[in-house]
Scaffold this active site. Sequence first.
Site, short mmCIF file in Angstrom:
data_model
loop_
_atom_site.label_atom_id
_atom_site.label_comp_id
_atom_site.label_asym_id
_atom_site.label_seq_id
_atom_site.Cartn_x
_atom_site.Cartn_y
_atom_site.Cartn_z
CD GLU A 18 -1.26 17.18 11.41
OE1 GLU A 18 -0.21 17.83 11.26
OE2 GLU A 18 -1.35 16.18 12.13
N GLY A 21 -6.73 27.52 10.24
CA GLY A 21 -6.75 26.83 11.54
C GLY A 21 -7.26 27.75 12.64
CD GLU A 29 2.89 26.88 4.54
OE1 GLU A 29 1.79 27.40 4.74
OE2 GLU A 29 3.12 25.68 4.78
CE LYS A 57 -14.04 22.61 2.19
NZ LYS A 57 -13.64 22.43 0.89
P1 NAD Z 1 -6.55 26.30 3.23
O1 NAD Z 1 -6.37 26.58 4.67
O2 NAD Z 1 -6.90 27.42 2.33
O3 NAD Z 1 -7.70 25.20 2.99
C1 NAD Z 1 -7.68 23.95 3.63
C2 NAD Z 1 -9.10 23.41 3.67
O4 NAD Z 1 -9.88 24.24 4.53
C3 NAD Z 1 -9.81 23.44 2.32
O5 NAD Z 1 -10.66 22.32 2.22
C4 NAD Z 1 -10.62 24.71 2.39
O6 NAD Z 1 -11.75 24.70 1.56
C5 NAD Z 1 -11.02 24.73 3.85
N1 NAD Z 1 -11.30 26.06 4.38
C6 NAD Z 1 -10.83 27.25 3.93
N2 NAD Z 1 -11.32 28.24 4.69
C7 NAD Z 1 -12.08 27.67 5.64
C8 NAD Z 1 -12.82 28.17 6.74
N3 NAD Z 1 -12.89 29.47 7.00
N4 NAD Z 1 -13.47 27.29 7.53
C9 NAD Z 1 -13.40 25.97 7.29
N5 NAD Z 1 -12.73 25.43 6.27
C10 NAD Z 1 -12.07 26.27 5.45
O7 NAD Z 1 -5.22 25.54 2.78
P2 NAD Z 1 -4.79 25.12 1.32
O8 NAD Z 1 -4.39 26.38 0.61
O9 NAD Z 1 -5.80 24.21 0.71
O10 NAD Z 1 -3.49 24.22 1.64
C11 NAD Z 1 -2.26 24.75 1.91
C12 NAD Z 1 -2.02 24.88 3.41
O11 NAD Z 1 -2.21 23.64 4.06
C13 NAD Z 1 -0.60 25.28 3.70
O12 NAD Z 1 -0.56 26.25 4.73
C14 NAD Z 1 0.05 23.99 4.20
O13 NAD Z 1 1.16 24.14 5.01
C15 NAD Z 1 -1.09 23.36 4.91
N6 NAD Z 1 -0.84 21.93 5.02
C16 NAD Z 1 -0.50 21.39 6.24
C17 NAD Z 1 -0.23 20.03 6.36
C18 NAD Z 1 0.14 19.41 7.67
O14 NAD Z 1 0.04 18.19 7.79
N7 NAD Z 1 0.54 20.16 8.66
C19 NAD Z 1 -0.29 19.22 5.23
C20 NAD Z 1 -0.63 19.80 4.02
C21 NAD Z 1 -0.90 21.15 3.92
#
Ligand code: NAD
Length: 466
Positions: free
Chosen positions: A234, A217, A368, A159
């Site tokens: 992550e 998360g 962040e 996804k």
């Molecule tokens: P996000 O948490 O909004 O979304 C990540 C993914 O989760 C997307 O596919 C989104 O559609 C899905 N998602 C959103 N809400 C959900 C829910 N309630 N249940 C299940 N899935 C859901 O993150 P983003 O804005 O796409 O990315 C930025 C974030 O990702 C930042 O916090 C960044 O630090 C983190 N990140 C971490 C790593 C790592 O390896 N630690 C790497 C890249 C990005």
Amino acid sequence: MTRTVTTVNPATGEVITQLAEANEADVDTAVRAARAAFEEGPWAQMAAADRGKLLWKIADLIEKNIDEFAYLETIDNGKPIFESRYVDMPMVVEVFQYYAGWATKVHGETIPVRGPFFNYTLREPIGVVAAIVPWNFPLLLASWKIAPALACGNTVIYKPAQLTSLTALKFAEICQQAGVPDGAVNVLTGKGSVIGMGLVKHPGVDKVALTGSTETGKAVMRAGADTLKKITLELGGKSPNIILDDADLDAAVKGAYNGIFYGKGEVCAAGSRLFVDKKLHDDFMQKLIERTKKLQPADPLNPKTRLGAIVSEDQMNKVLEYIEVGKKEGAKLVTGGERATVGNGKGAFILPTIFDGVTNQMRIAQEEIFGPVLAAIEFKDLDEVIREANNSPYGLAAAVWTRDIRKAHYVAHRLKAGTVWINAYNVYDPAAPFGGYKSSGIGRELGPYALEHYTQIKDVWVNLKD
Ligand code: NAD
């Protein structure tokens, strides 16, 4: 009627295309397909060596189509083509190749137990894996999950983030071309709150591998509790980049600059908290500011561009709000701090931004921002800086710049972070584990460590006597 959602090029504000917007019924269909492929059919029967060959073939096909993959990633995410073509996509290829090699090396062991027994373990795949991926490194972060999951014999539902789904769809095409059996890899595009959540709650999904924000998360862990999902996370970061007084000044300036401005600062491991020793603070900041002023956001498709567009207008506004927060908190804005006009003027561009005179307690040092905004903090003492660096809810990555090998290792040992770079920043390899301490996550991706999260152990006892 198929529900659709538009996807936009953040550098121009123009609509690229319409994407299917999956719903809960589609989640169920994907889970059934993945379950069936896992339990029976060609994928379930496939020898490990053949899975390895298939992964290698996927790598070959991505390499063959690398220009198209890089182009799609750039128009979708806004990142410079230089990054997608020469950094992200080559690493995707390497990740598939790396785990192709592992497919035949995932096995159990024999154990010397008391009594007339032969005891051995089988290392088996977990089942259906939901790979939920953010928008900053769309296909790359997907590969960190999909390649080890397949190498171990699981099936996958991928996804992508709704903002950046194009490379996921191209990847699905490549899997078909490579001969991946039906149901082994599935792609669902749509909203995280609907299909991401739908996958997390679905009893037919065995494991969830999420990269995303710490808030997401937490929501995933809560929602996964009822079905006791195996979960790896992550998450976010606010990584300290520490410059000691004996650092090679030019190398450290370059490291600080790349640490925050690479990937527009939309990098989970971005060196967004810069700690500079008071003794070299003024020289260091002068050089860093000079260098930063030369970095201009530009058309991401131009191979010379090194700072692209923020992924979306919403994300740009969030970053601009943080810049206002920094000003109100009393940090000193020394360069950047505003939206930039590029091309048709409709893109989401921000000037590379540096705040000096930050304290670690300010919001711009604790939260962040996920954009090209650096918070520079001055320090006087080594133990003080280690304490402050660790004074963060996050613990994803960190770096220290020094010529003193003893100090380098001392700091590396004391930092609470999943990755520590010494005289380097933002280097990755498929063989080197990556993941977070504290609120930055659970589990490790890459290297052999990832295999632990995509397998489970069965212990077998054989009575050797009567
Ligand atoms: P996000 O948490 O909004 O979304 C990540 C993914 O989760 C997307 O596919 C989104 O559609 C899905 N998602 C959103 N809400 C959900 C829910 N309630 N249940 C299940 N899935 C859901 O993150 P983003 O804005 O796409 O990315 C930025 C974030 O990702 C930042 O916090 C960044 O630090 C983190 N990140 C971490 C790593 C790592 O390896 N630690 C790497 C890249 C990005």
